[in-house]
Structures are given as structure tokens and as C-alpha cells.
Design a protein around this motif. Structure first.
Motif, PDB file in Angstrom:
ATOM      1  N   THR A  44      -9.487  76.372   4.837  1.00  0.00           N
ATOM      2  CA  THR A  44      -8.590  77.252   5.592  1.00  0.00           C
ATOM      3  C   THR A  44      -8.616  78.659   5.021  1.00  0.00           C
ATOM      4  O   THR A  44      -8.842  78.852   3.814  1.00  0.00           O
ATOM      5  N   ALA A  46      -6.110  80.538   4.596  1.00  0.00           N
ATOM      6  CA  ALA A  46      -4.999  80.687   3.647  1.00  0.00           C
ATOM      7  C   ALA A  46      -5.379  80.200   2.257  1.00  0.00           C
ATOM      8  O   ALA A  46      -5.045  80.837   1.252  1.00  0.00           O
ATOM      9  N   ASP A  47      -6.097  79.082   2.176  1.00  0.00           N
ATOM     10  CA  ASP A  47      -6.524  78.571   0.871  1.00  0.00           C
ATOM     11  C   ASP A  47      -7.538  79.514   0.218  1.00  0.00           C
ATOM     12  O   ASP A  47      -7.497  79.748  -1.001  1.00  0.00           O
ATOM     13  N   SER A  49      -7.719  82.712   0.650  1.00  0.00           N
ATOM     14  CA  SER A  49      -6.993  83.895   0.197  1.00  0.00           C
ATOM     15  C   SER A  49      -6.215  83.619  -1.087  1.00  0.00           C
ATOM     16  O   SER A  49      -6.150  84.470  -1.979  1.00  0.00           O
ATOM     17  N   ASP A 223      -0.118  92.887   3.648  1.00  0.00           N
ATOM     18  CA  ASP A 223      -0.174  91.488   4.075  1.00  0.00           C
ATOM     19  C   ASP A 223      -1.262  91.385   5.136  1.00  0.00           C
ATOM     20  O   ASP A 223      -1.032  91.713   6.302  1.00  0.00           O
ATOM     21  N   TRP A 225      -2.391  89.213   6.918  1.00  0.00           N
ATOM     22  CA  TRP A 225      -2.140  88.401   8.112  1.00  0.00           C
ATOM     23  C   TRP A 225      -1.319  89.156   9.161  1.00  0.00           C
ATOM     24  O   TRP A 225      -1.236  88.716  10.309  1.00  0.00           O
TER      25      TRP A 225
END
Length: 349
Positions: A44, A46-47, A49, A223, A225
Motif C-alpha cells: 500500500t 501508506a505503508d 510512505s 501532507d 495525501w
């Protein structure tokens, strides 16, 4: 360093850390885990990052900086290019004659700068009141010679010049956590043994303010995202404004590699590497040095060929043969290389 040597599969006869580092056990395992997770559909963004942020912390340790001062990227030349592109036309840039092109070419490509090439040993003395930028490698790629970073930093400070230093040939075998420079940039695929495609840089407050983030993208926001789309410009206040979207797979390995390096006593690593390098120099009749890279004139490439034939992985640069000693090497590697070269009579720095 014996325990460190056992972490590497291909260390015997491998004297090429200055060309391409070897992955340690933890790095190999991290790359395998990443490949398996990717293949299984479990990887993912997120992982990735989160891993990058851990790597940023390790990079900060290695460069003596805070994580918010560290920008992550993929090449040294891109970071240098940001500095060069931000330089006002007519600025004088001081570089080392024969330095690696990543520290020189971006300033030449600018087209509106006065780029002055000087010998490494004269770098600090050549800084003038009109010098606006000083760009150099801490350890020279072709020769292994080490710059007097403290003297250069003092001269640059006195002139008000912005100092840019590349530690790609230094970080991993010697301490680089006390450099006084505005931008310290490093690629992790050599002495740090990371996959290629993971580079990082430490930016001073001055550099953050004066360098334009021309490579700004979705990962340059505070951020990432929430900065994926326009029309607004999203820039972090700190050095992460210079981040580019990370090469995820490279950073999966780099996180492990940088973590290992950050855990080591770099003074002990330097002592180990220099002991081997100077033992090799003594065998060739060369004077001792403070560099883990040993380079000598080899215009015909005969010495490099002899090393290769004997199973030693070495390199040739600028008409010179070049070897490097690192944590996966020991005295047996010194003996192997010397035995390969003994038929040749004369060596000269």
C-alpha cells in the motif's frame, strides 16, 4: 567488523563499494518482503510512505540533521540541479576540477553562471568575496581524495556563499554528521548498500528559503495525501518541500540499509576500512592515506584487467585503477588483490 562481514554474500574479492554497494542481510530480506507483498496485492502507498519516513530519520542521523531538514529523491544531480536553477544569472560558482559531473554539470547547464574549476586542495583558498556557490564532493570519485570540509565551510561562510557538498563517496564508511554546509546530498547505493534510486539531502534554513522547489509535486506538500491535485501550490514549510514521489521499491530496501548504517559506529567503520586500504597501499609501495578508496595510474587498463582475472571486482576511472575497502572485506581481500598485481612493477599516484 567481523560480524558485519558475515551479513554480505558476495564480499570476498569485492572491492567496488565506490561503484556499487552490496546489500546486507537485512536489506535483502526487506526487498524480498516488499516483492512478496507487492505480488500478493498487500503493498500500500501508506505503508511505503511510513517506511520512507523511517528512512528519512536514518538519513538524518547519518547527516547530523533533523528529519524535517531531509529531502528524499532519486539522484544527486536533481538536488544539485535545484540549487543551480535557483542561482541568479551571473553568479560565480566554485567547483573542483575533475569532480563527479553531478556536482558540476547542472551549473554549466544553467548557461548564465560563471563556473570556476579549481584543484581540490585549493578549494577553500579560492573562495572569493564574489563567490556565490561552492559545489564539491567530500570524497572525490576518481581519486578518493578527501576535501578539507571545515576549511571550505569557513571560507564559504566568510564569503556568504551557499555551500553544496556531495557525500555519496563518504557516507557509510566515515562520519558525515558534522558537515557545515547548506545542502548535503547523498545517494545510498554505494557505501550504504541500498538499492539504486534512493537519494537524500539535508537542507539548511537558508537553503530552504533560497532554493526554488522546481520539482514540486504531490509529495512536496506537508501532507502529500491532501496535495494530490491543483489548482493550488502545496508546499511544506521544511525541507520536505523538495521531496519527489518516492521510488517505493527502492526505498523499501533503503530503509533497511540506512537503518543498519545509522546503527554502526562510523569511526570504527572508518578505522576498519582505512586499515585495509592502507595495508593494500603499503603492498604497492604507496604512502598511507585517509581514504578507503585507493586509486593509481593505469592508463592501459592492465592492472584492472589483472584484478578482474584474479576474481577481484574493481573499477577504472579517468585512466586510473580504483579499489575500495569496506565492512565486507578483510585482510584476505588485501592479499588477493596484491597477489593479482605483483607481476606489475611500478605504481604511481
Amino acid at each position: 567488523m567481523h560480524h558485519e562481514r558475515t551479513r554480505y554474500l558476495g564480499g570476498r574479492g569485492y572491492l567496488a563499494a565506490c561503484t556499487l554497494g552490496l546489500p546486507a542481510d537485512v536489506t535483502r530480506e526487506a526487498v524480498r518482503r516488499d516483492l512478496d507483498a507487492w505480488a500478493a496485492g498487500r503493498a500500500t502507498a501508506a505503508d511505503y510512505s511510513a517506511g520512507l519516513e523511517r528512512a528519512r530519520g536514518h538519513a538524518a542521523t547519518l547527516l547530523g540533521a533533523q528529519p524535517q531538514q531531509i529531502a528524499t529523491g532519486s539522484q544527486v544531480s536533481v538536488f544539485t540541479g535545484l540549487v543551480a536553477a535557483s542561482a541568479p544569472r551571473g553568479s560565480e560558482v566554485l567547483v573542483v576540477d575533475g569532480d563527479f559531473s553531478s556536482m558540476v554539470a547542472p551549473f554549466l547547464a544553467h548557461g548564465g553562471l560563471h563556473v570556476r574549476h579549481v584543484p581540490l586542495e585549493a578549494l577553500a583558498d579560492e573562495v572569493r568575496p564574489e563567490t556565490a556557490f561552492v559545489s564539491y564532493s567530500l570524497v572525490q570519485s576518481a581519486t578518493g581524495a578527501i576535501a578539507d570540509a571545515a576549511a571550505v565551510a569557513a571560507a564559504a561562510r566568510d564569503a556568504g556563499a551557499l555551500a553544496l557538498v556531495d557525500t555519496t563517496q563518504a557516507t557509510g564508511w566515515m562520519p558525515t554528521d558534522d558537515l557545515d554546509a547548506d545542502v548535503v546530498v547523498c545517494h545510498a547505493y554505494k557505501w550504504l548498500g541500498a538499492p539504486r534510486g534512493a537519494a537524500f539531502a539535508a537542507f539548511s534554513e537558508r537553503a530552504i528559503a533560497e532554493v526554488t522547489p522546481f520539482t514540486a509535486g504531490w509529495y512536496s506538500g506537508a501532507d502529500p495525501w491532501t496535495s494530490c491535485y491543483g489548482p493550488s501550490l502545496h508546499l511544506a514549510d521544511d525541507a520536505t518541500r523538495f521531496d519527489v514521489s518516492p521510488a517505493w521499491n527502492a526505498w523499501a530496501g533503503a530503509e533497511a540499509a540506512l537503518g543498519l548504517a545509522a546503527s554502526l559506529d562510523m569511526d570504527a567503520v572508518r578505522e576498519h576500512d582505512l586499515a585495509l586500504a592502507n595495508s593494500f597501499r603499503a603492498g604497492l609501495g604507496l604512502e598511507a592515506s585517509d581514504s578507503a578508496i585507493v586509486s593509481w595510474a593505469d592508463p592501459t587498463g592492465c592492472d584492472l584487467a589483472s584484478l578482474t582475472t584474479a576474481g577481484v571486482t574493481a573499477s577504472g576511472r579517468a585512466g586510473r585503477a580504483r579499489v575500495a575497502f569496506h565492512v565486507w572485506n578483510d585482510t584476505e581481500d588485501v592479499a588477493l588483490a596484491l597477489e593479482a598485481l605483483q607481476p606489475h612493477a611500478a605504481f604511481a599516484i
